[in-house]
Design an enzyme around this catalytic site. Structure first.
Site, short mmCIF file in Angstrom:
data_model
loop_
_atom_site.label_atom_id
_atom_site.label_comp_id
_atom_site.label_asym_id
_atom_site.label_seq_id
_atom_site.Cartn_x
_atom_site.Cartn_y
_atom_site.Cartn_z
N ALA A 1 -1.47 -3.02 13.45
CA ALA A 1 -1.15 -1.65 13.07
C ALA A 1 -0.27 -0.99 14.12
CB ALA A 1 -2.43 -0.86 12.89
N ASN B 1 0.83 -1.21 0.00
CA ASN B 1 0.00 0.00 0.00
C ASN B 1 0.87 1.27 0.00
OD1 ASN B 1 -2.30 1.70 0.26
ND2 ASN B 1 -3.36 0.14 1.47
N HIS C 1 22.58 1.69 12.60
CA HIS C 1 23.87 2.24 13.00
C HIS C 1 24.45 1.36 14.10
CE1 HIS C 1 23.22 5.68 10.47
NE2 HIS C 1 22.03 5.88 11.00
N ARG D 1 -2.01 -13.50 20.10
CA ARG D 1 -3.06 -14.45 19.72
C ARG D 1 -2.50 -15.43 18.70
NH1 ARG D 1 -8.18 -12.72 15.92
NH2 ARG D 1 -8.70 -14.85 15.37
#
Lengths: 185, 185, 185
Positions: free
Chosen positions: C151, C73, C103, C174
């Site tokens: 998310a 997306n 780094h 889960r």
């Protein structure tokens, strides 16, 4: 007649032109783009060696002070209403957000936040610190010398020097070895 | 022959033109850009005073209902497959993502997620709420009146009115003073 | 004379041209834009059915291997310095960041991070996995088959197959039903 947001945010033709310029600056690629952003944005001060990648956006750029040898990756956003100081050798990853102002949660509760005054507190990113990808820095925060803020962290309190902070909100997770001499190059 | 993603996502010339238009709208700066986004995006409904900054992107814009005096900062993304309602005086910071649909984790496990149906649940951001920078709102969530979602939070459950929620996932961290009159301006 | 960042990052005219091309590719909309990104970016390998939405940016694209039926997306960023492998049927939401280099926090403390060598570790996103909106994947991580990263999660350790991981840092929350046959379509 002006829309209300335009009145609230002090819209003017100069505001509009500045915004178009900032969008054009954000979209100009590469070294040329960086050179234009560095020179045309109107920062408060800056060292001779600052690189700012594409997608950069700043509000109140005149209140940003950049040291020397600062590198800013793609898509960063700085709101410098309260003043933002970024010292020498700071590294800023892609998608980093730095905010030095906020809406006033303690103001008159009969007013919506959009109609209250802003609350402003300065931000300071000290020499040699690294803000990794997608970090958010909140108003009033100091990130100490050679500190590291891990990817995705949201920093609401100061990060001590030579400390790795991570999480939402960010907490110290590790100390970095102290060098006999701090960063000197 | 069409690539499979094109078949799955119902690609057509109209899809392509719409996508080019949305990209052009996202990139148009300033007040002019906001006015074009507000008028041309095809939102379900909207009040007269909505400001939408650059970089905005919406899927299913016809299922978004905006109240009045709504302000949306740069780079926000709304997927309104399940319906998104944003009431009067809501403030949305930069980089906010609102999702009202998801892939079906409980569907036929012999199918990849991309081939299962979407799961859709409406989102409601109530009057006077503030979603700070880089907040993500998940399907089915209601953010209550005058609530504040702190920067970088991921909201998977409802946020009560006059509550500050923060973290990933977001939890209530503070109550805001109740006003004799709720926001009335 | 070159600015120091230019020397450090090996700036050249070819570097500049490549950067302008990548910006142009990132901004080209729709199916046409996806087709150009897929064909012109110079990925290490890819299946015939890969969709990459607008705003995509990759460093070291020749070290990215895409399987088939991969969907990415808007606004994703991949740094493939350490190698990134994305298998068939992987779904990547908007604003996802994948990093396979970092780094060196354990290097010579008298040098600023910008002057130390990079630390590189490969990333593997296995068949059928879904990285939801605004996920950040850190170097060395494997996300297992049919796993889901919620998310806004920041993934610093491996995610087992058929597991939902969430949070900053991401932890398993889960298990997903195992299918008699794993994804076979």
């Amino acid at each position: 007649m002006r829309a209300d947001w335009a009145r609230r945010s002090g819209w003017s033709v100069a505001w509009e032109i500045k915004r178009w310029l900032k969008c054009w600056l954000a979209g100009t690629p590469g070294r040329l783009g960086s050179a234009l952003r560095v020179r045309l944005y109107g920062f408060g001060s800056r060292g001779p060696d600052v690189f700012i990648a594409e997608g950069f956006w700043a509000e109140y750029p005149d209140r940003i002070r950049f040291g020397n040898s600062v590198g800013i990756n793609r898509g960063c956003f700085i709101n410098a209403g309260g003043g933002v100081t970024i010292d020498d050798w700071v590294l800023i990853g892609p998608g980093v957000t730095i905010y030095s102002q906020s809406h006033d949660l303690n103001g008159d509760p009969s007013l919506p936040l959009a109609l209250r005054d802003d609350v402003r507190k300065p931000v300071h990113i000290a020499r040699g610190a690294w803000l990794a990808a997608n970090v958010t820095i909140l108003p009033g925060v100091t990130v100490g010398q050679n500190a590291v803020v891990a990817a995705g962290a949201v920093v609401s309190r100061d990060v001590p020097a030579r400390t790795v902070a991570a999480g939402v909100p960010a907490v110290a997770v590790r100390s970095l070895e102290e060098s006999g001499s701090t960063v000197t190059t």
